[in-house]
Design a protein around this motif. Structure first.
Motif, PDB file in Angstrom:
ATOM      1  N   GLY A   1       0.872  -1.152   0.000  1.00 19.44           N
ATOM      2  CA  GLY A   1       0.000   0.000   0.000  1.00 19.44           C
ATOM      3  C   GLY A   1       0.918   1.211   0.000  1.00 19.44           C
ATOM      4  O   GLY A   1       1.404   1.660  -1.024  1.00 19.44           O
TER       5      GLY A   1
ATOM      6  N   SER B   1      -3.865   6.379   5.151  1.00 18.56           N
ATOM      7  CA  SER B   1      -4.334   6.221   3.773  1.00 18.56           C
ATOM      8  C   SER B   1      -5.824   6.486   3.676  1.00 18.56           C
ATOM      9  O   SER B   1      -6.306   7.074   2.699  1.00 18.56           O
TER      10      SER B   1
ATOM     11  N   ASP C   1       3.637   0.855   7.127  1.00 21.78           N
ATOM     12  CA  ASP C   1       3.040   0.315   8.351  1.00 21.78           C
ATOM     13  C   ASP C   1       4.101  -0.237   9.291  1.00 21.78           C
ATOM     14  O   ASP C   1       3.923  -0.222  10.515  1.00 21.78           O
TER      15      ASP C   1
ATOM     16  N   THR D   1      -1.915   2.497   7.206  1.00 21.81           N
ATOM     17  CA  THR D   1      -3.252   2.183   6.697  1.00 21.81           C
ATOM     18  C   THR D   1      -4.300   3.219   7.088  1.00 21.81           C
ATOM     19  O   THR D   1      -5.088   3.670   6.263  1.00 21.81           O
TER      20      THR D   1
END
Length: 278
Positions: free
Chosen positions: A70, A131, A120, A128
């Motif tokens: 991510g 985001s 993370d 996360t």
């Protein structure tokens, strides 16, 4: 024919981040199929804060970190990396300087050098949940404010003055300064200087200088004959420059010039030049 749409926006660096962040870029891309890119080694280290499809690091030629991410940080790389973005990729990219990694992320540069690492695992507060905040923000301006505010609150103590001085001398010379001469100026032993520098920056002074020189030379490829580029940036000859270009970019000078990738502000295929803020 594959359909691709891109949105690229840029914000000037906050004064409080000068010397630590070279730029902040917002990037959104829609494509019928995943897109692959090869990113040469460089002195700007992308902190990619994603809020779209995962991003795949296909290969790290001189390091580690292949996988799907991510948000992630790409440390100081001594070689190229190949990436593949999803069909709907969106992120804010922060172009950290090597000294910025230590001050803003609170860890020695050597811990992430030649590596791609999930945010993370490094800075959970930018991972996360962050985001999600970027995805919910209504404008790029709001996203930039979120990112820069988070970074400003993290700014730690300045790095070792010895390291800052040596980095300034290396970059100021375009990577051409003789490291042993710089070490002699410090009055410290070569081992002490090298260890201190590598702890903060991630690479040894010699390795970092090689990346700096390549980056400066790469910016001239396509504008000047290769032999002239080699001479201008202190390479022994054209063959020497060609070997370094393959080493740092994964392709020879002509191919690198044709790809239009060699700029000091390019990270993972995205450049902040010629953009707008909305």
């Amino acid at each position: 024919m594959t359909g691709v749409t891109r949105e690229l926006v840029r914000l000037p660096t906050h004064p409080g981040l000068q010397g630590l962040v070279a730029g902040v870029v917002g990037f959104r891309e829609q494509s019928d199929t995943p897109l692959e890119r090869r990113q040469p080694a460089g002195t700007l280290l992308p902190l990619v804060l994603s809020f779209g499809d995962p991003f795949e690091v296909v290969e790290v030629a001189a390091g580690q970190g292949e996988g799907t991410y991510g948000s992630f940080l790409s440390g100081f790389m001594p070689g190229p990396a190949s990436t593949r973005s999803g069909r709907s990729h969106a992120c804010v990219q922060v172009y950290l300087t090597p000294l910025g990694v230590t001050r803003l992320l609170g860890l020695p540069g050597r811990e992430v050098a030649a590596s791609v690492v999930a945010v993370d695992d490094l800075v959970p507060e930018l991972g996360t949940s962050f985001s999600g905040q970027l995805a919910e923000a209504g404008t790029w301006r709001q996203r930039f404010d979120l990112v820069q505010s988070a970074l400003l609150t993290r700014a730690g103590d300045p790095p070792d003055p010895l390291v800052s001085w040596l980095w300034d001398r290396i970059t100021g010379s375009g990577g051409r300064a003789r490291i042993r001469d710089l070490v002699a100026e410090t009055g410290w032993s070569h081992r002490y200087v090298t260890t201190s520098f590598q702890r903060t920056v991630g690479l040894t002074p010699k390795a970092a200088a090689g990346v700096v020189r390549f980056e400066r030379a790469a910016a001239d490829l396509g504008r000047l004959p290769v032999a002239e580029v080699a001479a201008r940036h202190g390479y022994a000859d054209q063959s020497h420059l060609t070997r370094d270009t393959v080493r740092y970019a994964g392709e020879p000078p002509a191919a690198l010039a044709a790809s239009r990738r060699p700029t000091a502000h390019t990270a993972l295929g995205t450049t902040p030049a010629g953009s707008r803020v909305s």
